[in-house]
Every structure is written in C-alpha cells, then in structure tokens.
Design a protein around this motif. Structure first.
Motif: not given
Length: 163
Positions: A103-129
């Motif tokens: 997140m806070d590095t120059a390698n953050n090529i997808l411009a992720f922030s904390m809401p993006n991380v939470i969204f990614s984890l929630v969608v991942g859990i929903a898809l797995l379920t």
C-alpha cells in the motif's frame, strides 16, 4: 482432476453458483467501467476515489476483465461456475493480502488503499462461499453431483487396487 460433465449439477446448487458469480461479476464490471470513464493514468500509485475505492486505469481494466470472467461463468453454470468462483475468490484474498503490504510503497501499481483491501477480502470470502456451497462439506446429500463424482472416483481407485 476430471469432473463428470455428463451429469448436470443439482439445479439448486447451480442457482447459487450462478447468481453469486453473476452478482459479484456485475459489481466488478460496474466499478471497472466507472473507473475507466474517469480516464485515469494506467499505473498511478495514488489513484482517484471512485465508489469509495481508490482506482487507476490498471485496476479498472482488471476489474472489467475479472467481472467479465465471472459473468461468463454465470452463463456457463454448473461445475465451471463453482470452480471459477473458488479460484477467483482465492485470488481476491491473495490480492488483498499482497496489496496490504504494498500500500505505501512505490510498487502499489493498482493504487490500493485500506478500503480496497477490505473490499478485496470481502469479495474473496463471498466468492469462496458461493463457489464452495454444496461442494466442499461433509454432509452432502446422496444425490449431490459432487458427492457422486467423489464416490465413483473412490470406487474406481479401490477396484484398481484390488486387482
């Protein structure tokens, strides 16, 4: 692993797999298209906020591509929909965890922030379920296609070992 494609999945399971993949696919395509209309730079590490999530051009394209894959899985249905949901869900969880560290590095090529991380984890859990629903559990009914497939495979292995 070869799935039995001659027998269709239980219609109740297919509905869950299809609707879950389709709804989450629509959300991703909607987010991706909205972020592409903003015309952001492709690999901007800061990004702009769209629908509460930071995004750039690369994340917009990726969202449309993955959302389209989920919509295709919804159309095909059956075991394909379930398998795609599980694999994409695992990918979302891995992406959320990796981007948490970037997140806070120059390698953050997808411009992720904390809401993006939470969204990614929630969608991942929903898809797995959604993908694992009726497929990976101990108490499957006797007419469940996944249970029947595993039993036939086990019987073939046992009959091959008895020779």
């Amino acid at each position: 692993m070869d799935l039995d494609t001659t027998r269709s999945a239980d219609p109740r399971l297919a509905i869950v797999h299809r609707i879950g993949a389709g709804l989450l696919g629509l959300v991703l395509v909607g987010f991706g298209v909205t972020s592409l209309f903003v015309r952001l730079p492709l690999f901007d590490t800061r990004g702009e906020v769209v629908a509460g999530l930071t995004t750039n051009g690369a994340l917009g394209f990726l969202s449309v591509a993955i959302g389209s894959l989920l919509l295709c899985a919804m159309v095909v249905g059956g075991t394909y929909s379930s398998t795609v949901s599980v694999l994409v869900g695992a990918g979302f969880i891995v992406s959320g965890l990796v981007n948490l560290f970037l997140m806070d590095t120059a390698n953050n090529i997808l411009a992720f922030s904390m809401p993006n991380v939470i969204f990614s984890l929630v969608v991942g859990i929903a898809l797995l379920t959604v993908g694992m629903y009726g497929r990976f559990t101990g108490g499957l009914p006797h007419d469940n296609p996944y249970r029947l497939y595993r039993e036939r495979r086990r019987d073939r292995r046992l009959s091959g070992a008895a020779r």
